[in-house]
Structures are given as structure tokens and as C-alpha cells.
Design an enzyme around this catalytic site. Structure first.
Site, PDB file in Angstrom:
ATOM      1  CD  GLU A 128       7.466 -11.109  -5.288  1.00  0.00           C
ATOM      2  OE1 GLU A 128       6.731 -10.734  -4.360  1.00  0.00           O
ATOM      3  OE2 GLU A 128       7.046 -11.728  -6.276  1.00  0.00           O
ATOM      4  CD  GLU A 151      -2.936  -1.167   2.286  1.00  0.00           C
ATOM      5  OE1 GLU A 151      -3.884  -1.972   2.210  1.00  0.00           O
ATOM      6  OE2 GLU A 151      -2.792  -0.345   3.230  1.00  0.00           O
ATOM      7  N   PRO A 152       0.330   2.406  -0.373  1.00  0.00           N
ATOM      8  CG  PRO A 152      -0.962   3.995  -1.494  1.00  0.00           C
ATOM      9  CD  PRO A 152      -1.051   2.662  -0.816  1.00  0.00           C
ATOM     10  CB  THR A 159       3.725  -6.707 -11.002  1.00  0.00           C
ATOM     11  OG1 THR A 159       4.876  -6.186 -10.334  1.00  0.00           O
ATOM     12  CG2 THR A 159       4.154  -7.254 -12.353  1.00  0.00           C
ATOM     13  CD  GLN A 202      34.083   0.758 -14.903  1.00  0.00           C
ATOM     14  OE1 GLN A 202      33.004   1.285 -14.674  1.00  0.00           O
ATOM     15  NE2 GLN A 202      35.194   1.448 -15.064  1.00  0.00           N
ATOM     16  N   GLY A 210       4.819  -0.813   2.483  1.00  0.00           N
ATOM     17  CA  GLY A 210       5.062  -2.003   1.684  1.00  0.00           C
ATOM     18  C   GLY A 210       5.681  -3.092   2.524  1.00  0.00           C
ATOM     19  CB  SER A 211       8.833  -3.193   4.462  1.00  0.00           C
ATOM     20  OG  SER A 211       9.675  -2.984   3.343  1.00  0.00           O
TER      21      SER A 211
END
Length: 385
Positions: free
Chosen positions: A363, A128-129, A159, A336, A132-133
């Protein structure tokens, strides 16, 4: 380079061969164009589904492919090496089928052939806004009204938002904390389910996430998956498996970057010699190859635990953490190796570098993975005392 794989069956070898054929013929030639235009590759995903690649780790009786997770992850790796957006789409769809496959009632399970068969695409609405975690603190709420759940709230970073045919909605049906969360399964045409404008992302531009607003969305009561209040458990179990999918995507992306860098280092000459002959470049390539092999081994070891029915949550966190950090290092080093050529879009390493970053975030961020691992260590130490 050719990856030396140890596959459990001849059927698995044939499946990897089919995947490579599709990936080389249908994915690799189209990836750069779709990513540049930011167009979602829905028809490409239908092709993937028709080939049976959208339900691989689920039982054949349910409409899946009946493949062990260690085989499914190697399919994801091959797809990611050609086009990460497609591999991530397969991983997210597989994640989205888990609630019904693992917790669905008899009536819901009759939907599995449609969910797994390839014509439908799934989305997983957890973040959610404002959080998330901290998924246990979600505030999207569903209230029972007769034969429906009425859902109000906003989900973020989804997604397939606006592209999916079905959505898993993790929402609060009870009090605070994990025990108040349930899981609902909603069709894309549910009134009040409102996808928002896709995000303008650094990478995976062909498959950007979007917010989903639920404005009094009415979901039939028989679409609650599992018992009321077990949604958080469903979400966490799904993420354990999903993290292995992201780890496999990271391995495939890094392998593509290494292969491109090796080829370039063999062709590009400086001071009369291929740059790969110089120790500064050669050692960099050696480190990249070693890190990829280590990440692949860690990911497949966790998958074999899952296939054996043994606890794998901590090992999945380790695999996701290591593989995605590795992909960030390897794609950085690939840029590189190419020098200035690696900084322009003429070579795909520029895109792979941008894409690798998101794998450290989705995830569960890699900081969350470290929390999972450290807590498992301290719990184990306490239990041993």
C-alpha cells in the site's frame, strides 16, 4: 493482554466480541499449519465473509456492515493478532470494493451485494513489474474495440492473484500521466486474464502475491468504473483508506508479539528470577507496549477523521508509516526477548517477525509515506505565506 477499547456503540462491542470468537476458534489454531504449507485459506475467508466481516465499512443498503472505519480497523487488528494473512485479505478485499462503491454507475452498484456479501473475493491490480511506487507511469493498456476494452500488459505483486473472483484493473486508456488512466472491473474467468505462479515470499506464505498477465483480455465496456481518465484518482483515494487497514494490521501483529513476549518473560527464569524482572527485559517490554498504544491511537485518530468526512490522507500516511515501522521494531524485540527460542519456528514470533516486513512495503512503501507527509507540510507552509 486485554486491550481497553473505547467503542462508539454496543453493536460495535458485540461485533468485536464475535470477531474475537471467530479469530480464536477458526484462525489462531490453523495459522501456523497453513503458513507452513503455503496454502491459501479460501474456506477460512468464506467463513469470515459469511460472518459479515468482508464488507464492514460499506452501507448496509449496499450489502455491507454499515460500520464506521474506527470499528472496522479494530476488527482488522483482532484478526491480525491471530493470523495476519486473513486480516490483510480482508483489508485488500475492502480496498477492491472501493471503486464500485464510490464511483460505480447504477448498473454496477447492483453488483455491490455480491462484492460485499462475502462469497466473492477481490483483487486490486495497480503495481507493475517496472513500477510500483510510480503508479502514474503504468503501461498496461486498454484499447476500445466495439463493446469491449481489450487489455494488454502485466500487473505485479497482486494479493489474491489467481484466487480472486474479481479484479480491479488500472490501465492506460489515454495519454501519458495520471489523466490517461482508467479503472476496469473484470471477472476472474475473463479470457486473457492469466494469473502467474505465486511469488516465493519471506512471510505471508499462505497468501503470496502473483503477477497477472493480460493477453488481449476483453472486458465489457460497461465494466469501466467511473469516467474515462479518473482511474488514478480512484486508485489514490482507495489507497488512503487501504493504508489505514495496513496500519491496523500492524498494530494487531505487534500486539500479538508483545503478548507472547510478556508471557514468555514471566515464565522463563534465569539466575533464579523470571527474566521479565530484569530491567533490560522489562524496559524493552515497556517500550514495545508504549509504541503499540501510540500506533493504535494514531491509526484510530485518522479513521475518525475519515468517518467525519474530513481530509485524512496525510494522517493515513502517518499512521501507516508509524504503525508498520513500529511492528518491525516490536517483532524484532519480541524475538530478542525469547533469545534462541525466538529464532526457531516453535514460537510464532519468528513468523511474526518475517510477516512484519511486508507491512512496510505494501500500500505504498514507507518512503512513499514520507513523501506524502513532507509534501503536505511544504504545501501547507507555502499556502500560509
Amino acid at each position: 493482554m486485554t486491550v481497553d477499547r473505547m467503542l462508539p456503540t454496543e453493536e460495535a462491542s458485540e461485533l468485536l466480541g464475535l470477531t474475537r470468537e471467530i479469530a480464536d476458534g477458526e484462525l489462531a489454531p490453523r495459522a501456523a499449519d497453513f503458513e507452513a504449507r503455503g496454502e491459501f485459506p479460501r474456506d477460512v475467508l468464506r467463513t469470515i465473509g459469511q460472518a459479515g466481516l468482508l464488507g464492514l465499512p460499506y452501507p448496509e443498503d449496499d450489502g455491507g456492515g454499515g460500520q464506521p472505519y474506527e470499528v472496522y480497523l479494530q476488527v482488522l487488528e483482532v484478526l491480525a493478532a491471530r493470523w495476519l494473512a486473513i486480516a490483510e485479505a480482508v483489508s485488500v478485499h475492502t480496498l477492491s470494493c472501493f471503486p464500485v462503491a464510490a464511483y460505480g454507475g447504477e448498473r454496477q452498484r447492483k453488483m455491490l451485494p455480491d462484492l460485499l456479501g462475502g462469497d466473492l473475493l477481490g483483487a486490486y491490480c495497480l503495481s507493475e513489474p517496472q513500477g510500483g511506487s510510480d503508479a502514474a507511469a503504468l503501461i498496461t493498456r486498454a484499447v476500445r474495440d466495439g463493446e469491449d476494452w481489450v487489455v494488454t500488459g502485466t500487473k505485479a505483486w497482486i494479493t489474491h492473484g489467481g484466487q480472486a473472483d474479481f479484479y480491479n484493473i488500472f490501465c492506460r486508456t489515454g495519454g501519458p500521466g495520471p489523466s490517461g488512466i482508467s479503472c476496469l472491473l473484470a471477472d476472474a474467468d475473463t479470457p486473457g486474464l492469466l494469473p502467474q505462479k505465486p511469488e516465493n515470499t519471506m512471510g505471508l506464505r499462505a497468501s503470496p502475491p502473483a503477477q497477472i498477465v493480460f493477453d488481449g483480455a476483453r472486458v465489457p465496456a460497461d465494466r469501466r468504473v467511473g469516467a474515462e481518465g479518473v482511474g488514478f484518482r480512484i486508485a489514490m483515494q482507495a489507497l488512503d483508506a487501504g493504508r489505514l487497514g495496513i496500519a491496523a494490521c500492524a498494530v494487531g501483529l505487534a500486539q500479538a508479539a508483545l503478548d507472547h513476549a510478556v508471557a514468555y518473560a514471566g515464565e522463563r527464569t534465569q539466575f533464579g528470577r523470571p527474566i521479565g524482572d530484569f530491567q533490560g527485559v522489562g524496559f524493552m517490554l515497556a517500550d514495545m507496549a508504549t509504541q503499540i498504544s501510540a500506533a493504535r491511537a494514531l491509526t484510530l485518530a485518522a479513521a475518525r477523521l475519515k468517518d467525519a468526512g474530513r481530509p485524512f490522507s496525510t494522517e493515513a500516511a502517518k499512521a501507516k508509516l508509524f504503525a508498520t515501522d513500529m511492528a518491525m521494531r516490536v517483532t524484532t524485540d519480541a524475538v530478542q526477548v525469547l533469545g534462541g527460542a525466538g529464532y526457531v519456528a516453535d514460537h510464532p514470533v519468528e513468523r511474526w517477525f518475517r510477516e512484519a516486513k511486508v507491512l512496510q512495503i505494501v500500500e505504498g512503501t514507507n518512503q512513499i509515506q514520507r513523501m506524502v507527509i513532507s509534501r503536505a507540510l511544504t504545501r501547507g507552509a507555502a499556502a500560509a505565506q
